[in-house]
Design a protein around this motif. Structure first.
Motif, PDB file in Angstrom:
ATOM      1  N   ALA A 177     119.549 -21.887  -2.570  1.00  8.83           N
ATOM      2  CA  ALA A 177     118.860 -22.843  -3.433  1.00  8.83           C
ATOM      3  C   ALA A 177     118.052 -23.831  -2.607  1.00  8.83           C
ATOM      4  O   ALA A 177     116.932 -24.209  -2.982  1.00  8.83           O
ATOM      5  CB  ALA A 177     119.867 -23.590  -4.309  1.00  8.83           C
ATOM      6  N   ALA A 178     118.599 -24.249  -1.467  1.00  7.99           N
ATOM      7  CA  ALA A 178     117.879 -25.174  -0.587  1.00  7.99           C
ATOM      8  C   ALA A 178     116.619 -24.528  -0.030  1.00  7.99           C
ATOM      9  O   ALA A 178     115.549 -25.146   0.001  1.00  7.99           O
ATOM     10  CB  ALA A 178     118.788 -25.624   0.552  1.00  7.99           C
ATOM     11  N   ILE A 179     116.735 -23.271   0.402  1.00 14.05           N
ATOM     12  CA  ILE A 179     115.571 -22.555   0.941  1.00 14.05           C
ATOM     13  C   ILE A 179     114.499 -22.399  -0.128  1.00 14.05           C
ATOM     14  O   ILE A 179     113.306 -22.626   0.122  1.00 14.05           O
ATOM     15  CB  ILE A 179     115.996 -21.183   1.503  1.00 14.05           C
ATOM     16  N   GLU A 180     114.911 -22.028  -1.324  1.00 15.42           N
ATOM     17  CA  GLU A 180     113.947 -21.846  -2.417  1.00 15.42           C
ATOM     18  C   GLU A 180     113.223 -23.154  -2.744  1.00 15.42           C
ATOM     19  O   GLU A 180     111.991 -23.171  -2.928  1.00 15.42           O
ATOM     20  CB  GLU A 180     114.681 -21.339  -3.658  1.00 15.42           C
ATOM     21  N   LEU A 181     113.965 -24.256  -2.779  1.00 12.85           N
ATOM     22  CA  LEU A 181     113.352 -25.554  -3.076  1.00 12.85           C
ATOM     23  C   LEU A 181     112.387 -25.970  -1.973  1.00 12.85           C
ATOM     24  O   LEU A 181     111.267 -26.429  -2.249  1.00 12.85           O
ATOM     25  CB  LEU A 181     114.447 -26.614  -3.248  1.00 12.85           C
ATOM     26  N   GLN A 201     110.773 -24.074   0.160  1.00 11.12           N
ATOM     27  CA  GLN A 201     109.581 -23.226   0.127  1.00 11.12           C
ATOM     28  C   GLN A 201     108.609 -23.691  -0.953  1.00 11.12           C
ATOM     29  O   GLN A 201     107.387 -23.727  -0.734  1.00 11.12           O
ATOM     30  CB  GLN A 201     109.994 -21.768  -0.104  1.00 11.12           C
ATOM     31  N   LYS A 202     109.138 -24.069  -2.105  1.00 10.16           N
ATOM     32  CA  LYS A 202     108.304 -24.577  -3.193  1.00 10.16           C
ATOM     33  C   LYS A 202     107.614 -25.875  -2.785  1.00 10.16           C
ATOM     34  O   LYS A 202     106.402 -26.061  -3.007  1.00 10.16           O
ATOM     35  CB  LYS A 202     109.160 -24.803  -4.435  1.00 10.16           C
ATOM     36  N   LEU A 203     108.368 -26.777  -2.163  1.00  8.51           N
ATOM     37  CA  LEU A 203     107.804 -28.054  -1.740  1.00  8.51           C
ATOM     38  C   LEU A 203     106.709 -27.867  -0.699  1.00  8.51           C
ATOM     39  O   LEU A 203     105.689 -28.568  -0.711  1.00  8.51           O
ATOM     40  CB  LEU A 203     108.913 -28.953  -1.178  1.00  8.51           C
ATOM     41  N   LEU A 204     106.909 -26.905   0.200  1.00 10.79           N
ATOM     42  CA  LEU A 204     105.930 -26.679   1.256  1.00 10.79           C
ATOM     43  C   LEU A 204     104.675 -25.973   0.740  1.00 10.79           C
ATOM     44  O   LEU A 204     103.607 -26.091   1.334  1.00 10.79           O
ATOM     45  CB  LEU A 204     106.565 -25.886   2.399  1.00 10.79           C
ATOM     46  N   GLN A 205     104.806 -25.230  -0.340  1.00  7.28           N
ATOM     47  CA  GLN A 205     103.611 -24.670  -0.971  1.00  7.28           C
ATOM     48  C   GLN A 205     102.742 -25.784  -1.546  1.00  7.28           C
ATOM     49  O   GLN A 205     101.516 -25.722  -1.498  1.00  7.28           O
ATOM     50  CB  GLN A 205     104.011 -23.695  -2.080  1.00  7.28           C
TER      51      GLN A 205
END
Length: 218
Positions: A78-82, A84-88
């Motif tokens: 969940a941390a990785i997914e969040l 990645q979204k923030l960095l997009q």
């Protein structure tokens, strides 16, 4: 009878208003016109920009803290997914990129970790933490030359960085520079506090020194 009454005619309802043909709408002061012109050219109010920037920072930090909460709860996916979204949305957000790279590195995903850090490099971003992580990746790949170069840059940027002396000690041990490694592990214990990794490093260094001495004696 000798007095004459003076009759006052009521004013015409339209007498207070000038004829449309003789009036002009009030003009804006020259200063207002100049400001409007500046905004038309793309001028931005620095106070509004500063307030918006602070609000964005608060929002980003809130989301980063949410990612850290996921990590603390063991929900790394969940941390990785969040992240990645923030960095997009904000690719130049360096600390979020470093955190994502650290998670990939902890999982042994060296390619993903390095790609994330190199994305920072390509944007002209750098930090001691970034080069420390690159050094750890290089150490895992047993690329001693690259690891040393990254450690040197990290030391130049932020010599007090947590974990830097520990990683330097590991790098020195792998090159059989035991005396220098011991000093690095001691600096780690002094700067970062008591850690199992630094204690293990010192123990490994002492054992390697004894073995080396016995070989010399033989």
């Amino acid at each position: 009878p000798g007095d004459r009454a003076i009759r006052m005619q009521p004013p015409s309802p339209t007498a207070r208003f000038a004829s449309p043909s003789t009036t002009h709408p009030p003009s804006k002061p020259p200063a207002d016109a100049a400001v409007a012109h500046l905004f038309a050219l793309g001028y931005r109010d620095p106070l509004e920009d500063a307030a918006r920037h602070r609000a964005d920072q608060v929002e980003r930090e809130t989301e980063r803290n949410r990612a850290l909460s996921f990590i603390d709860a063991g929900e790394v996916d969940a941390a990785i997914e969040l992240l990645q979204k923030l960095l997009q949305e904000t690719p130049e957000w360096m600390s979020a990129g470093e955190l994502l790279a650290e998670l990939h590195l902890a999982r042994g995903n060296l390619t993903e970790a390095e790609a994330r850090l190199q994305a920072n490099v390509q944007q002209g971003l750098e930090s001691g933490k970034m080069y420390l992580l690159l050094a750890r990746i290089a150490l895992t790949r047993r690329d001693m030359k690259s690891a040393g170069a990254h450690l040197h840059i990290a030391q130049r940027i932020r010599p007090e960085l947590r974990g830097l002396q520990l990683t330097t000690g590991i790098w020195l041990v792998r090159q059989q520079k035991y005396g220098e490694a011991a000093e690095a592990f001691r600096r780690s214990l002094m700067g970062d506090g008591l850690t199992a990794a630094a204690e293990d490093g010192l123990a490994t260094d002492r054992q390697s020194t004894r073995l080396n001495s016995s070989h010399v004696a033989l």
